[in-house]
Design an enzyme around this catalytic site. Structure first.
Site, PDB file in Angstrom:
ATOM      1  N   GLU A   1    -132.195  50.331  -1.758  1.00 16.57           N
ATOM      2  CA  GLU A   1    -130.896  49.667  -1.985  1.00 16.57           C
ATOM      3  C   GLU A   1    -129.824  50.413  -1.215  1.00 16.57           C
ATOM      4  O   GLU A   1    -129.810  51.639  -1.181  1.00 16.57           O
ATOM      5  CB  GLU A   1    -130.460  49.735  -3.456  1.00 16.57           C
ATOM      6  CG  GLU A   1    -131.054  48.718  -4.362  1.00 16.57           C
ATOM      7  CD  GLU A   1    -130.502  48.813  -5.792  1.00 16.57           C
ATOM      8  OE1 GLU A   1    -129.363  49.293  -5.968  1.00 16.57           O
ATOM      9  OE2 GLU A   1    -131.238  48.431  -6.711  1.00 16.57           O
TER      10      GLU A   1
ATOM     11  N   GLU B   1    -133.469  53.394 -10.642  1.00 14.74           N
ATOM     12  CA  GLU B   1    -132.396  54.362 -10.901  1.00 14.74           C
ATOM     13  C   GLU B   1    -132.352  54.897 -12.334  1.00 14.74           C
ATOM     14  O   GLU B   1    -131.394  54.633 -13.079  1.00 14.74           O
ATOM     15  CB  GLU B   1    -131.043  53.750 -10.542  1.00 14.74           C
ATOM     16  CG  GLU B   1    -130.890  53.490  -9.067  1.00 14.74           C
ATOM     17  CD  GLU B   1    -129.439  53.249  -8.651  1.00 14.74           C
ATOM     18  OE1 GLU B   1    -128.534  53.312  -9.497  1.00 14.74           O
ATOM     19  OE2 GLU B   1    -129.221  52.993  -7.458  1.00 14.74           O
TER      20      GLU B   1
END
Ligand code: BGC
Length: 446
Positions: free
Chosen positions: A356, A167
């Site tokens: 995720e 991320e």
């Protein structure tokens, strides 16, 4: 209800954790300090003044947690490496005790029949590197490459699956633009520099792994959100397009060789002032898979107060939507929309993972049972929507639950619990929650 067989034999089922959030042992065995060690050392930086301490103690309990993952029926275990355990100063001298620890973790996965998925960078930058500019210093590309090389040379004989970075939008946006996360930098200049260097570092990291292990399975984990405008007014619709470009297109497009999404944000051209000769080519890399990480929906509106973006999020609190403990708008259907859109836009990406997804709701303990009906429902709904996208030919090849055991949620401390297994932070006891028990049933082989 769908069952795991519907997803196909090759579909990967995994859990995900990260070094800083799970390990504890921050000053053990010659580990160096990271920006998150520094950040959390100031009590007021973390919600409720929570101190990370040993967190959920993965450094000593890794065998238990890996066995638990197996017991729940997963086939993959994703964890991240702490840069400062391997290279306490960020580069140079190697700490062999750090290598030894991850050797044990990897071997334990393999012994339990789990595929290790290694995230190389999950936000815990060495403090020494931050002192020298961190992600805003272009030298970070060399520092990062040295670290990637060490990881791959040390573990590549047993690890095939690599997630080069986790991320980038979160650590660059919250850490180098909004000053909310470590290293608490604020401003558009540090944001654009850090972002460009992170893209170059991902591509360089990918090339490094490919050169050392041509058969490795190499990817990245990108955050994504379903974005919609607050209403149909043209200015709000355009604001939503810009917000969407920032959240969902900013990192993937340069990596695919498409450049930064300045079509909807012309002033993003500013980032070009940080380009060096050849960067147009160096920022692209052909990853084997792209990991998408989905948590919430964003409703956007026009706003003058944010430079370049000219858009803002309408607070989910204001809209009284389905909020989690962090006041984020939980919207499982969004994952279907995001997947469809991603596939239509980037058909060249042949493999997508949901690397995720998870949710933090309050858990209810009755006797020794942890009732988390809403979390169980969340994962069921997410899976239903992934399945729907898969049925419509979106190449999704795996689902990784965030997260195995409750852990330290960065600036939010210990309050948000995302685990499918409960952590008692006093005794370090683990209790499988209802959601975990549901996964165990769901993943049982027919
Ligand atoms: C991050 C995790 C974090 C989770 C829940 C993801 O963005 O990769 O580190 O704990 O979201 O907020």
């Amino acid at each position: 209800m769908i069952n795991n067989n519907n997803f196909g034999e090759d579909f990967k089922w995994g859990v995900t954790i990260s070094a800083f959030q799970n390990e504890g042992a921050a000053q053990i065995d010659e580990k160096g300090l990271s920006i998150w060690d520094t950040f959390t050392a100031t009590k007021t930086n973390v919600k409720n003044g929570d101190e990370i301490g040993e967190s959920c103690g993965f450094y000593t309990k890794y065998e238990d947690d890996i066995q638990l993952t197996k017991e729940l029926g997963f086939d993959s275990f994703r964890f991240s490496i702490s840069w400062t355990r391997l290279l306490p100063q960020g580069y140079g001298e190697i700490n062999h005790k750090g290598i030894e620890f991850y050797n044990k973790v990897i071997n334990c996965c393999l012994k339990n029949g789990l595929n290790p998925w290694v995230t190389i960078y999950h936000w815990d930058l060495p403090q020494k590197l931050e002192d020298n500019g961190g992600w805003t210093n272009r030298q970070i590309i060399d520092w990062f490459s040295e670290y990637v090389k060490l990881c791959v040379k040390s573990f590549g004989d047993r690890v095939t699956n690599w997630i080069v970075m986790n991320e980038p939008m979160t650590f660059v946006g919250l850490g180098y633009f909004m000053g909310y996360h470590a290293p608490q930098r604020i401003g558009i200049t540090s944001f654009l520099k850090a972002a460009h260097h992170a893209v170059l570092a991902m591509a360089e990291g990918g090339r490094m792994i490919r050169n050392l292990y041509p058969h490795a399975n190499i990817g990245i984990g990108l955050s994504c959100s379903y974005v919609k405008p607050i209403n149909q007014l043209a200015k709000n619709k355009k604001a939503a397009l810009r917000m969407e470009a920032l959240l969902n297109r900013f990192f993937i497009e340069p990596l695919l060789g498409l450049g930064y999404p300045s079509d909807v944000m012309p002033s993003l051209q500013l980032i070009k002032s940080y380009f060096k000769k050849g960067d147009e080519h160096l920022i692209a890399f052909d990853f084997d898979f792209i990991g998408l990480q989905y948590y919430f929906r964003v409703v956007a509106k026009y706003s003058l107060s944010r430079p370049i973006l000219f858009a803002d999020e309408v607070s989910p609190l204001e809209r009284k939507s389905n909020l989690n403990v962090m006041n984020l708008d939980v919207y499982p259907k969004g994952i279907y929309k995001v997947l469809k859109q991603f596939h239509e836009r980037y058909p060249q990406v042949k493999k997508i993972l949901i690397s995720e997804s998870g949710v933090c709701y309050p858990d209810f303990q009755i006797a020794n049972h942890i009732h988390d009906v809403r979390r169980k429902k969340y994962h069921q709904n997410i899976l239903k929507n992934i399945y729907k996208a898969k049925e419509e030919n979106v190449p999704v090849e795996g689902y990784f639950v965030w997260t195995l055991v409750d852990n330290f949620e960065w600036k939010e401390g210990f309050e948000p619990r995302f685990g499918i297994v409960y952590t008692n932070y006093t005794t370090q006891e683990r209790i499988i929650k209802n959601s975990g028990l549901w996964f165990k049933k769901f993943l049982r082989k027919a």
